[in-house]
Write an enzyme that holds these catalytic residues in place. Structure first.
Site: not given
Length: 365
Positions: A183, A187, A238, A297, A306-307, A334, A336
């Site tokens: 979901g 942060a 996602k 999400d 980051r993506n 990182v 993902e």
């Protein structure tokens, strides 16, 4: 070492062998055979000092639980700052009073007698962490996965819950309940107690309910699903599609145009359509895709992170390897979605031209 902590062992407590009273109480009641779950608080260990792992400490401490935060070697400087009461560099807040921080070499102290262990590291690191902590787990410990990716390697790609379950079974010869988290949970917003909704999925409904009870607050609401495959594939995919959304922003910058909202809307709609087909072909529920775990999400991840930033760099015209180096330069190494796109190929059983295009670009074609 402690962080403003009346709970857990502080540096001074460890050095002179004296435990704070509440920690003594926890050990005493456990030795007497009483389960933490029979009381109003639990011992919860969070493994990973990144943004999400640190943010989880807020609702957990608001609910009165005993919370430890362990950092990997990469989190060393973050843990040092948090231990001094300084704000987390990525979410901008200090940890709540009573959270105890532990460095990489203090894993055993962080995990000991935990009711719930939250794995909040990158998907690539999950298996190694589980192998390290397996012998520290009790037979009734619940494992939670906050990693939004895939594992197992290119030959045998697996979801995160599969990675965790197999590692535990191999190490302990038993099965422990695994609860996957999904979901749209930014942060920094969760850490500031802003309204947030999440989805927890598990094949063990009782374990999922225990976790919801531990985490849920007036500002952090949790939905429970039994569609583990659907949630975990949504969480992984996602990230891949967010790269394409960032790409649109990069093209906008490169072309010097004010907006490319039509293109962004097209890419977003196509991403949702493909996620529906992929999840359905893997026996996941369409309702999962159209809910918080999927569309929700994807929306949040496509706006920043980051993506999306990685995609933005690609859209500006730099190569994949240059973009990865640029991300590392700014401490955001990182990505993902980059790793996931190759592992997710094994789950693509239907036509998915947008996914295939992303895969081709990231594969240097």
């Amino acid at each position: 070492m402690g962080v403003n902590a009346p709970i857990g062992r502080s540096r001074s407590a460890r050095s002179n062998g004296v435990y704070p009273l509440r920690q003594l109480f926890i050990y005493f009641t456990i030795l007497r055979g009483r389960s933490n779950r029979e009381r109003n608080f639990m011992k919860i260990a969070i493994l990973g000092g990144g943004a999400m792992g640190s943010a989880f400490t807020v609702p957990l401490r608001d609910n009165g639980h005993v919370v430890t935060l362990w950092g990997t070697e990469q989190d060393k400087e973050i843990i040092k700052r948090l231990a001094c009461g300084e704000p987390h560099p990525r979410i901008g807040i200090s940890l709540p009073q009573g959270v105890t921080c532990y460095y990489e070499e203090e894993l055993e102290d962080a995990v000991r007698i935990s009711d719930i262990v939250v794995i909040a590291v990158s998907s690539e690191a999950v298996k190694k962490i589980i192998q390290r902590v397996a012998h520290l787990l009790r037979k009734d410990t619940i494992l939670m996965s906050a990693a939004k990716g895939l594992g197992g390697g290119l030959k045998h790609p697996m979801t995160m819950s599969e990675v965790i379950s197999r590692a535990i079974l191999k190490s302990l010869k038993i099965k422990l309940p695994v609860v996957s988290m999904g979901g749209p949970s930014v942060a920094s917003e969760l850490a500031k107690r802003l309204p947030t909704a999440a989805v927890y999925a598990s094949r063990d409904t009782r374990a999922a309910k225990i976790c919801r009870h531990a985490f849920e607050t007036p500002y952090y609401k949790i939905q429970i699903l039994d569609d583990v495959v659907g949630l975990e594939l949504c969480s992984a995919l996602k990230n891949v599609y967010a790269i394409a959304m960032g790409w649109c922003r990069g093209l906008q910058k490169k072309g010097g145009v004010k907006q490319l909202d039509n293109l962004k809307a097209l890419v977003f709609a196509k991403a949702v359509t493909e996620m529906r087909s992929i999840i359905k072909s893997n026996r996941g529920a369409l309702s999962t895709v159209m809910g918080l775990a999927g569309v929700g999400d994807l929306y949040v991840t496509s706006r920043s992170g980051r993506n999306e930033t990685f995609g933005y760099l690609l859209g500006k015209g730099i190569t994949c390897h240059e973009a990865l180096r640029e991300m590392e330069r700014y401490g955001r190494g990182v990505v993902e979605g980059y790793r996931t796109v190759f592992l997710a190929k094994a789950f693509i059983k239907v036509s998915a031209p947008l996914f295939s295009s992303i895969h081709a670009v990231l594969n240097g074609k």
